[in-house]
Structure formats: structure tokens, C-alpha cells
Design an enzyme around this catalytic site. Sequence first.
Site, short mmCIF file in Angstrom:
data_model
loop_
_atom_site.label_atom_id
_atom_site.label_comp_id
_atom_site.label_asym_id
_atom_site.label_seq_id
_atom_site.Cartn_x
_atom_site.Cartn_y
_atom_site.Cartn_z
N GLY A 12 0.84 -1.21 0.00
CA GLY A 12 0.00 0.00 0.00
C GLY A 12 0.86 1.25 0.00
O GLY A 12 0.47 2.29 0.55
N LEU A 14 1.59 3.45 -2.16
CA LEU A 14 1.19 4.66 -2.89
C LEU A 14 0.11 5.45 -2.14
O LEU A 14 -0.40 6.45 -2.64
CB LEU A 14 0.69 4.30 -4.30
CG LEU A 14 1.68 3.51 -5.17
CD1 LEU A 14 1.17 3.44 -6.60
CD2 LEU A 14 3.07 4.12 -5.12
N GLY A 15 -0.23 5.00 -0.93
CA GLY A 15 -1.28 5.66 -0.16
C GLY A 15 -0.74 6.83 0.65
O GLY A 15 0.42 7.24 0.53
N GLN A 16 -1.64 7.37 1.51
CA GLN A 16 -1.30 8.58 2.26
C GLN A 16 -0.08 8.37 3.16
O GLN A 16 0.84 9.19 3.18
CB GLN A 16 -2.51 9.03 3.12
CG GLN A 16 -2.31 10.40 3.74
CD GLN A 16 -3.27 10.71 4.88
OE1 GLN A 16 -3.96 9.84 5.39
NE2 GLN A 16 -3.30 11.96 5.28
N ASP A 38 2.18 -1.79 -4.41
CA ASP A 38 0.77 -1.38 -4.29
C ASP A 38 -0.02 -2.12 -5.34
O ASP A 38 0.55 -2.62 -6.33
CB ASP A 38 0.64 0.14 -4.51
CG ASP A 38 -0.64 0.72 -3.87
OD1 ASP A 38 -0.52 1.39 -2.81
OD2 ASP A 38 -1.73 0.50 -4.42
N ARG A 40 -2.17 -0.52 -7.13
CA ARG A 40 -2.05 0.43 -8.24
C ARG A 40 -0.61 0.43 -8.72
O ARG A 40 0.30 0.10 -7.96
CB ARG A 40 -2.41 1.84 -7.76
CG ARG A 40 -3.86 1.98 -7.35
CD ARG A 40 -4.16 3.40 -6.92
NE ARG A 40 -3.71 3.70 -5.57
CZ ARG A 40 -3.37 4.90 -5.14
NH1 ARG A 40 -3.39 5.92 -5.96
NH2 ARG A 40 -2.99 5.09 -3.89
N ASP A 56 -0.93 -7.18 -5.33
CA ASP A 56 -2.22 -7.21 -4.66
C ASP A 56 -2.05 -8.13 -3.45
O ASP A 56 -1.70 -9.31 -3.60
CB ASP A 56 -3.27 -7.78 -5.64
CG ASP A 56 -4.67 -7.79 -5.05
OD1 ASP A 56 -4.80 -7.81 -3.80
OD2 ASP A 56 -5.63 -7.78 -5.84
N TYR A 145 -15.03 -1.10 8.63
CA TYR A 145 -13.60 -0.80 8.79
C TYR A 145 -13.15 -1.10 10.23
O TYR A 145 -12.14 -1.77 10.46
CB TYR A 145 -13.37 0.66 8.43
CG TYR A 145 -11.98 1.19 8.64
CD1 TYR A 145 -10.90 0.72 7.91
CD2 TYR A 145 -11.74 2.22 9.56
CE1 TYR A 145 -9.62 1.25 8.08
CE2 TYR A 145 -10.48 2.75 9.73
CZ TYR A 145 -9.42 2.26 8.99
OH TYR A 145 -8.16 2.79 9.17
N LYS A 149 -10.51 -3.82 11.74
CA LYS A 149 -9.33 -3.40 12.52
C LYS A 149 -9.25 -4.15 13.85
O LYS A 149 -8.17 -4.53 14.29
CB LYS A 149 -9.34 -1.88 12.71
CG LYS A 149 -8.99 -1.11 11.44
CD LYS A 149 -7.55 -1.39 11.03
CE LYS A 149 -7.18 -0.85 9.69
NZ LYS A 149 -5.82 -1.21 9.26
P1 NAD Z 1 -4.62 4.83 1.80
O1 NAD Z 1 -6.01 4.50 1.44
O2 NAD Z 1 -4.14 6.21 1.55
O3 NAD Z 1 -3.61 3.82 1.08
C1 NAD Z 1 -3.86 2.44 1.03
C2 NAD Z 1 -3.17 1.89 -0.17
O4 NAD Z 1 -3.48 0.49 -0.25
C3 NAD Z 1 -3.64 2.52 -1.51
O5 NAD Z 1 -2.53 3.04 -2.21
C4 NAD Z 1 -4.30 1.37 -2.26
O6 NAD Z 1 -4.07 1.41 -3.65
C5 NAD Z 1 -3.63 0.17 -1.61
N1 NAD Z 1 -4.42 -1.06 -1.72
C6 NAD Z 1 -5.76 -1.21 -1.59
N2 NAD Z 1 -6.10 -2.49 -1.79
C7 NAD Z 1 -4.95 -3.17 -2.03
C8 NAD Z 1 -4.65 -4.52 -2.31
N3 NAD Z 1 -5.61 -5.45 -2.40
N4 NAD Z 1 -3.36 -4.87 -2.50
C9 NAD Z 1 -2.38 -3.94 -2.43
N5 NAD Z 1 -2.60 -2.63 -2.20
C10 NAD Z 1 -3.88 -2.25 -1.99
O7 NAD Z 1 -4.43 4.43 3.35
P2 NAD Z 1 -3.43 5.04 4.41
O8 NAD Z 1 -4.09 6.22 5.01
O9 NAD Z 1 -2.08 5.16 3.86
O10 NAD Z 1 -3.49 3.88 5.51
C11 NAD Z 1 -2.52 2.89 5.66
C12 NAD Z 1 -2.84 2.07 6.89
O11 NAD Z 1 -2.93 2.92 8.03
C13 NAD Z 1 -4.20 1.34 6.81
O12 NAD Z 1 -4.10 0.11 7.48
C14 NAD Z 1 -5.12 2.27 7.58
O13 NAD Z 1 -6.20 1.55 8.12
C15 NAD Z 1 -4.19 2.77 8.66
N6 NAD Z 1 -4.65 4.04 9.23
C16 NAD Z 1 -4.59 5.19 8.49
C17 NAD Z 1 -5.05 6.38 9.08
C18 NAD Z 1 -5.01 7.68 8.33
O14 NAD Z 1 -5.55 8.68 8.83
N7 NAD Z 1 -4.39 7.75 7.16
C19 NAD Z 1 -5.56 6.37 10.39
C20 NAD Z 1 -5.65 5.16 11.07
C21 NAD Z 1 -5.16 4.00 10.50
C1 AKB Z 2 -10.33 6.96 8.59
O1 AKB Z 2 -10.90 8.04 8.82
O2 AKB Z 2 -10.88 5.96 8.12
C2 AKB Z 2 -8.88 6.84 8.97
C3 AKB Z 2 -8.76 6.27 10.34
C4 AKB Z 2 -8.88 7.15 11.53
O3 AKB Z 2 -8.58 5.09 10.49
N1 AKB Z 2 -8.27 8.14 8.85
#
Ligand code: NAD
Ligand code: AKB
Length: 322
Positions: A12, A14-16, A38, A40, A56, A145, A149
Site C-alpha cells: 500500500g 502509494l497511499g497517504q 501497491d 495500483r 495485490d 472498517y 481493525k
Molecule cells: P490509503 O487508502 O491512503 O492507502 C492504502 C493503499 O493500499 C492505496 O494506495 C491502495 O491502492 C492500496 N491497496 C488497496 N487495496 C490493495 C490490495 N488489495 N493490495 C495492495 N494494495 C492495496 O491508506 P493510508 O491512510 O495510507 O493507511 C494505511 C494504513 O494505516 C491502513 O491500514 C489504515 O487503516 C491505517 N490508518 C490510516 C489512518 C489515516 O488517517 N491515514 C488512520 C488510522 C489507520
Molecule cells: C479513517 O478516517 O478511516 C482513517 C482512520 C482514523 O482510520 N483516517
Amino acid sequence: MVAGSKRILVTGALGQIGTVLTLELRRRYGDDRVVASDKRSQVPPELVGGPFVPLDVLDRPALEEAIRDQDIGTVYHLAALLSAVGEQHPQLCWRVNVDGLYNVLEIARQHDLRLFCPSSIAVFGPETPREQTPQETILRPTSMYGVTKVTGERLCEYYATRYGVDVRGIRYPGLISSETPPGGGTTDYAVEIFYEAVRCGRYTCFVRADTVLPMMYMPDAIRATLQLMAAPRSELRHHADFNLAALSFSAGELAAEIRKHLPGFECTFVPDYHQAIADSWPCSIDDTAARAEWGWRPEYDLATMTTDMLAKLAERQRRGTL
Ligand code: NAD
Ligand code: AKB
């Protein structure tokens, strides 16, 4: 910390979080030692300097092959669906968040990998104490979600105690970042508000002004992640479910803080389906365990984060990358 001389895989990526974490891991350990992956495959310019493998996490043979071929010793498992997207696609959310994690844990058990698997404040629900939510408390979430978790935390705990897998994780609050946009969560408004304030001076917020949620600035989240991974294992009583706190503010207070820098900024509040998820989560978090077991301390407060976010976004706007 890298296990021996082996390399790191970020799922993952490419995510945030993944984009920023991959860059920081590459800065610390070297471009070639951190493999981004990722589902993507459109790699952004900032990540082209190191290896990328399209993966994936639901495809366990491909995941296992990549881990073997790329000589991986540590996985930062970030592939997931977040709360708002998860509520729109609950079945897919379960598959990616639970089956994907199960694949990673099974491979970790067989190949002796170290793991980082994040959780979220979404593990809590309406029956959980909302103020200073304790580490050990009621985990009865109402979003899919959140259900995934809690399941993930329990799976990680099982693999840690039954098989000795070194798996660590944080219940991140909502993360605010100037680099990569968020991927479909409930706390996304706290990021979008900055982007729209800089872009056009106006924002329509999808939760009420009095909605208070726990949040954290991305530099603190990345520092926490790497600090937890570097902590001596013998010091950790918890594994993948550490409460973590930095900031708590209402959406209205955030708009007011931005207005101190951009006096013409207008924010209206039009709650939609996100509100029910937000209302089921805590306002503030007790992170005593993280502080005691691995020395966690946040650096940014609302004022310093807002100043830094606006400066970074203004700089991106000047460069034409916003
Ligand atoms: P995001 O949605 O920005 O990135 C997730 C990435 O996973 C995406 O780039 C997507 O393309 C990839 N993805 C989705 N399905 C996939 C698959 N089947 N195989 C491979 N890649 C796949 O999420 P994020 O914010 O970077 O979060 C990362 C982790 O942190 C997650 O477990 C999320 O639950 C956790 N988290 C994030 C936040 C937040 O505020 N960003 C808060 C709490 C927990
Ligand atoms: C969401 O809002 O889903 C995430 C999180 C707090 O897990 N930012």
C-alpha cells in the site's frame, strides 16, 4: 530497524502514509533497500528513485514470491480500505483488511519476517469511553472498517503469542499530511480543509463544526512508526494495538486556526454519512502505554501543525504540484 541485511517491503506504498513512510525509510536505509508495492501501479515521481513491485495483497503466491525474490526481512503492511470507502464496499473492505493481513501474517510466520501492521481509532465504538479512551477498553465498532481493525489486532496478537511473530502496530488517529491526499477515510476533512483553504479559500466540511476527533500530523506519525519498530522487543507488553495521541480539536476549531493565517477563509458544515462514523469514535486518547513502553511523545500541536501545513501547501502551489 532492518532485520539483518534483508530489505524492507511496504505494501500500500502509494497511499497517504505509504508514500511518506517509503521516502523516510529510503532516506534512512538507502533507496535500493526499500521496495515499494501497491495494487495500483502508477508510481508518483517522488518514489521512482527506488524499486517498485505491483502487488495485490490478496494474491498470496505473488506476495510470497516477491518477499522471497526481493530478499525481504521486514514488511510495513499498509494496504487497506479506510472507513468511508469501507462503508461503501464492506465485503471488499473485509477481504483486503482481513484476508490481506492474514496472508501477510502467514508469510511472516513461515519466513520469519518482522511486521508493522497499523490499526486505528476505528476499533472503538459508541459504547467506548469517549474522553481519554483507555488502552484496554470496549472494542465494539459499528463500521465495517472498525470490525476489520479489531479482527486485525486480534489476529496480530495471536500470531505474536502463538508463533512468536514480531508484529507491531499503532491505533493511528486521523492523519494530516501535506504530501499525499488521504484515501477515503472519515477524518479526510481535516486534510481537505487545508488543501481547499490554500486552493480557493473555501471548504464545505462533511461533519458538524462541533465534531471532535483525535488527529496527528504526519511527521509525528512517521516518527512514531519508526520509533516503535526500533524499540527493544523485550520492553513491549503490547504488540499491534498501541493507543497513540497527539491532538484533539473540533472541525470548527480547525477552521478558526486556519483563519488566523488566511482571514478570508470560509468554511461551511454540511454533515453527510461520515457523521455517523465520526460520532462513533472517541474525542481523545490515553496513550500511556506507548509513552511507557517505547517513549512516545508528540511534537506538533494544532498551532504548529497548521503553520507548517499551510507553508508546505503554499510552497507546493508555487511549484505547481498542488
Ligand atoms: P490509503 O487508502 O491512503 O492507502 C492504502 C493503499 O493500499 C492505496 O494506495 C491502495 O491502492 C492500496 N491497496 C488497496 N487495496 C490493495 C490490495 N488489495 N493490495 C495492495 N494494495 C492495496 O491508506 P493510508 O491512510 O495510507 O493507511 C494505511 C494504513 O494505516 C491502513 O491500514 C489504515 O487503516 C491505517 N490508518 C490510516 C489512518 C489515516 O488517517 N491515514 C488512520 C488510522 C489507520
Ligand atoms: C479513517 O478516517 O478511516 C482513517 C482512520 C482514523 O482510520 N483516517
